[in-house]
Motif scaffolding. Structure first.
Motif, PDB file in Angstrom:
ATOM      1  N   GLU A  95       0.860  -1.183   0.000  1.00 29.10           N
ATOM      2  CA  GLU A  95       0.000   0.000   0.000  1.00 29.10           C
ATOM      3  C   GLU A  95       0.894   1.230   0.000  1.00 29.10           C
ATOM      4  N   ALA A  96       0.640   2.121  -0.951  1.00 31.33           N
ATOM      5  CA  ALA A  96       1.409   3.369  -1.041  1.00 31.33           C
ATOM      6  C   ALA A  96       0.509   4.408  -1.682  1.00 31.33           C
ATOM      7  N   PRO A  97       0.779   5.704  -1.443  1.00 29.28           N
ATOM      8  CA  PRO A  97      -0.047   6.743  -2.068  1.00 29.28           C
ATOM      9  C   PRO A  97      -0.069   6.576  -3.590  1.00 29.28           C
ATOM     10  N   GLU A  98      -1.213   6.910  -4.197  1.00 25.85           N
ATOM     11  CA  GLU A  98      -1.399   6.757  -5.642  1.00 25.85           C
ATOM     12  C   GLU A  98      -0.254   7.417  -6.421  1.00 25.85           C
ATOM     13  N   LYS A  99       0.188   8.572  -5.908  1.00 27.26           N
ATOM     14  CA  LYS A  99       1.251   9.335  -6.565  1.00 27.26           C
ATOM     15  C   LYS A  99       2.536   8.511  -6.657  1.00 27.26           C
ATOM     16  N   VAL A 100       2.804   7.762  -5.601  1.00 24.98           N
ATOM     17  CA  VAL A 100       4.017   6.933  -5.557  1.00 24.98           C
ATOM     18  C   VAL A 100       3.909   5.793  -6.580  1.00 24.98           C
ATOM     19  N   LEU A 101       2.727   5.174  -6.632  1.00 24.67           N
ATOM     20  CA  LEU A 101       2.534   4.060  -7.565  1.00 24.67           C
ATOM     21  C   LEU A 101       2.599   4.546  -9.018  1.00 24.67           C
ATOM     22  N   THR A 102       2.031   5.729  -9.258  1.00 21.54           N
ATOM     23  CA  THR A 102       2.068   6.309 -10.610  1.00 21.54           C
ATOM     24  C   THR A 102       3.510   6.575 -11.024  1.00 21.54           C
ATOM     25  N   GLU A 103       4.292   7.120 -10.117  1.00 17.95           N
ATOM     26  CA  GLU A 103       5.690   7.437 -10.401  1.00 17.95           C
ATOM     27  C   GLU A 103       6.506   6.154 -10.632  1.00 17.95           C
ATOM     28  N   LEU A 104       6.157   5.122  -9.861  1.00 15.48           N
ATOM     29  CA  LEU A 104       6.843   3.832 -10.011  1.00 15.48           C
ATOM     30  C   LEU A 104       6.557   3.256 -11.403  1.00 15.48           C
ATOM     31  N   ARG A 105       5.311   3.413 -11.846  1.00 14.97           N
ATOM     32  CA  ARG A 105       4.950   2.947 -13.194  1.00 14.97           C
ATOM     33  C   ARG A 105       5.689   3.774 -14.247  1.00 14.97           C
ATOM     34  N   ALA A 106       5.801   5.075 -13.974  1.00 15.16           N
ATOM     35  CA  ALA A 106       6.485   5.956 -14.924  1.00 15.16           C
ATOM     36  C   ALA A 106       7.952   5.551 -15.060  1.00 15.16           C
ATOM     37  N   ARG A 107       8.497   4.961 -14.016  1.00 21.78           N
ATOM     38  CA  ARG A 107       9.886   4.491 -14.090  1.00 21.78           C
ATOM     39  C   ARG A 107       9.992   3.111 -14.747  1.00 21.78           C
ATOM     40  N   GLY A 108       8.865   2.638 -15.256  1.00 19.17           N
ATOM     41  CA  GLY A 108       8.909   1.410 -16.057  1.00 19.17           C
ATOM     42  C   GLY A 108       8.525   0.133 -15.336  1.00 19.17           C
ATOM     43  N   TRP A 109       8.077   0.247 -14.078  1.00 22.79           N
ATOM     44  CA  TRP A 109       7.730  -0.968 -13.345  1.00 22.79           C
ATOM     45  C   TRP A 109       6.277  -1.354 -13.600  1.00 22.79           C
ATOM     46  N   SER A 110       6.031  -2.619 -13.822  1.00 20.93           N
ATOM     47  CA  SER A 110       4.646  -3.054 -14.009  1.00 20.93           C
ATOM     48  C   SER A 110       4.199  -3.900 -12.825  1.00 20.93           C
ATOM     49  N   PHE A 111       2.965  -3.651 -12.427  1.00 15.46           N
ATOM     50  CA  PHE A 111       2.356  -4.405 -11.314  1.00 15.46           C
ATOM     51  C   PHE A 111       0.854  -4.193 -11.386  1.00 15.46           C
ATOM     52  N   TYR A 112       0.115  -5.079 -10.715  1.00 16.16           N
ATOM     53  CA  TYR A 112      -1.349  -4.998 -10.739  1.00 16.16           C
ATOM     54  C   TYR A 112      -1.878  -4.490  -9.408  1.00 16.16           C
ATOM     55  N   THR A 113      -3.020  -3.813  -9.474  1.00 15.61           N
ATOM     56  CA  THR A 113      -3.643  -3.314  -8.238  1.00 15.61           C
ATOM     57  C   THR A 113      -5.100  -3.780  -8.149  1.00 15.61           C
ATOM     58  N   PHE A 114      -5.407  -4.921  -8.805  1.00 11.39           N
ATOM     59  CA  PHE A 114      -6.816  -5.346  -8.843  1.00 11.39           C
ATOM     60  C   PHE A 114      -7.267  -6.067  -7.575  1.00 11.39           C
ATOM     61  N   ILE A 115      -6.340  -6.384  -6.680  1.00 13.39           N
ATOM     62  CA  ILE A 115      -6.775  -7.023  -5.432  1.00 13.39           C
ATOM     63  C   ILE A 115      -6.683  -6.010  -4.292  1.00 13.39           C
ATOM     64  N   GLY A 116      -7.837  -5.496  -3.903  1.00 19.56           N
ATOM     65  CA  GLY A 116      -7.912  -4.580  -2.762  1.00 19.56           C
ATOM     66  C   GLY A 116      -7.170  -3.267  -2.947  1.00 19.56           C
ATOM     67  N   GLY A 117      -6.807  -2.936  -4.186  1.00 22.86           N
ATOM     68  CA  GLY A 117      -6.163  -1.657  -4.448  1.00 22.86           C
ATOM     69  C   GLY A 117      -4.669  -1.638  -4.160  1.00 22.86           C
ATOM     70  N   ALA A 118      -4.161  -2.650  -3.452  1.00 24.12           N
ATOM     71  CA  ALA A 118      -2.733  -2.687  -3.152  1.00 24.12           C
ATOM     72  C   ALA A 118      -1.956  -3.133  -4.389  1.00 24.12           C
ATOM     73  N   ALA A 119      -0.695  -2.693  -4.477  1.00 27.32           N
ATOM     74  CA  ALA A 119       0.156  -3.098  -5.604  1.00 27.32           C
ATOM     75  C   ALA A 119       0.748  -4.468  -5.306  1.00 27.32           C
ATOM     76  N   ARG A 120       0.557  -5.388  -6.254  1.00 26.69           N
ATOM     77  CA  ARG A 120       1.026  -6.757  -6.031  1.00 26.69           C
ATOM     78  C   ARG A 120       2.352  -7.001  -6.757  1.00 26.69           C
ATOM     79  N   PHE A 121       3.313  -7.512  -6.015  1.00 29.11           N
ATOM     80  CA  PHE A 121       4.590  -7.914  -6.621  1.00 29.11           C
ATOM     81  C   PHE A 121       4.778  -9.409  -6.383  1.00 29.11           C
ATOM     82  N   MET A 122       5.045 -10.134  -7.474  1.00 28.86           N
ATOM     83  CA  MET A 122       5.195 -11.588  -7.386  1.00 28.86           C
ATOM     84  C   MET A 122       6.612 -11.983  -7.762  1.00 28.86           C
ATOM     85  N   PHE A 123       7.163 -12.939  -7.032  1.00 27.36           N
ATOM     86  CA  PHE A 123       8.527 -13.363  -7.306  1.00 27.36           C
ATOM     87  C   PHE A 123       8.537 -14.813  -7.776  1.00 27.36           C
TER      88      PHE A 123
END
Ligand SMILES: *Cc1c(COP(=O)(O)O)cnc(C)c1O
Length: 351
Positions: free
Chosen positions: A300-328
């Protein structure tokens, strides 16, 4: 032959399905490719893979190989249900949210009864409530409980929790199905044997995931209650899940199971998840939405942070409870995980 450019893309952690095929699975496919073999599962590789599962699970289970998890779950549930039955599962279960109605379709109408489960885990109380709510002729008769290990939210049922669930199933006259798309990650997390996490804890049918564990594709359906497997081969054929060249679905399992790659792959993935989670824990404004117990990290992070992270080229999904999911995955590069941590820290500091 032309090279496809995106093979050069850097690793992303949007899904554990992004990874390629691990060497053990690849080599076994290559070995299976030397010459001819009988078709439709009547080949030495398929026999060997089935035996490898019986060895690993320390029991004489019935084993089937299908192309993917949706088919494995749907066909397994269909074999446990008549069309007028119902399946109790979590409202976050993959069978409910991500299989396009396939469990209902292949069972000719069995209904999924979902329990609200904020943590993504089903409880004995929730099962009892749904199983006993109605007993009249107008309600689809509860017949099966389906649980996911590890869960869609990266949680792991403890052995005690599994036993409490199967105890409740027994009391209510229900079979127990386990969606094990990430069975290996849960096993690595608990440090228990596959037998303990399945039939010894009361699981009747297990779908053991191969794709997320390092194979190209393929899931194994294991019937510990062998009577439930009656005619399952016909069910697979009718559903378009009987591979003509079955050895290429089964041989990779030999490579995965015999040398222990299934467990090493999962341990590596879980380790990368813990590395990521522990390094981002102290970042201001950033919070873990779920305890990290397997190979998933929900941030969980502010929308602005997630948007900026995406702008830096990172892909992740937020379809589960709005949190950003990272899978390893089995091949996650710890250096690349560090790069993600660095970027998340910088984005949070700038926000
Ligand atoms: C990935 C996954 C599956 C299998 O999905 P397919 O795309 O059909 O192979 C099943 N259950 C869970 C929980 C999953 O994450």
């Amino acid at each position: 032959m032309t090279e496809i450019e995106n093979n050069e893309l850097q690793q992303q952690f949007g899904s554990d399905n992004y990874a390629g095929i691990c060497p053990e699975a690849w080599q076994a496919m290559e070995a299976a490719n030397r010459g001819h073999a009988t078709s439709y599962g009547d080949d030495p590789w398929t026999a060997k893979a089935s035996d490898a599962f019986r060895n690993l699970f320390e029991t004489e289970c019935e084993v089937y190989f299908v192309f993917n998890g949706t088919a494995a779950n749907s066909l397994a549930l269909a074999s446990l249900c008549q069309s007028y039955h119902s399946v109790i599962c979590s409202d976050q279960a993959h069978v409910e949210t991500d299989e396009c109605g396939a469990p209902e379709f292949f069972s000719n109408g069995s209904k999924l009864l979902v329990a609200s489960s904020p943590e993504g885990k089903l409880t004995p109380d929730a099962i009892r409530e749904l199983a006993t709510k109605r007993s009249d002729i107008h309600y689809p008769k509860p017949r099966v409980v389906s649980i996911t290990q590890s869960t869609e939210t990266g949680r792991v049922y403890t052995l005690a929790e599994l036993r409490a669930i199967s105890e409740e199933c027994r009391k209510c006259g229900l079979s127990l199905h386990m969606d094990g798309a990430r069975f290996a990650n849960a096993c690595a997390s608990l440090g228990c044997s596959p037998a303990e996490m399945s039939w010894k804890s009361g699981v009747d049918v297990l779908c053991f995931g191969g794709a997320k564990n390092g194979m190209a594709m393929g899931e194994a359906v294991l019937f510990f209650d062998r009577a439930l497997a009656t005619d399952f081969d016909y069910r697979c054929k009718q559903a378009g899940q009987l591979a003509a060249k079955m050895r290429f679905l089964s041989a990779p399992w030999v490579g995965m199971l015999e040398g222990g790659a299934w467990l090493r792959n999962a341990e590596h993935a879980n380790r990368c998840a813990r590395q990521f989670a522990s390094q981002i824990a102290g970042i201001p404004g950033v919070r873990l939405a779920q305890p990290v117990e397997a190979n998933a990290v929900f941030v969980e992070a502010p929308e602005k942070v997630l948007t900026e992270l995406r702008a830096r080229g990172w892909s992740f999904y937020t379809f589960i409870g709005g949190a950003a999911r990272f899978m390893f995955a089995w091949d996650s590069d710890p250096g690349r995980v560090d790069a993600l941590i660095r970027d998340l820290r910088e984005c949070a500091a700038a926000a």
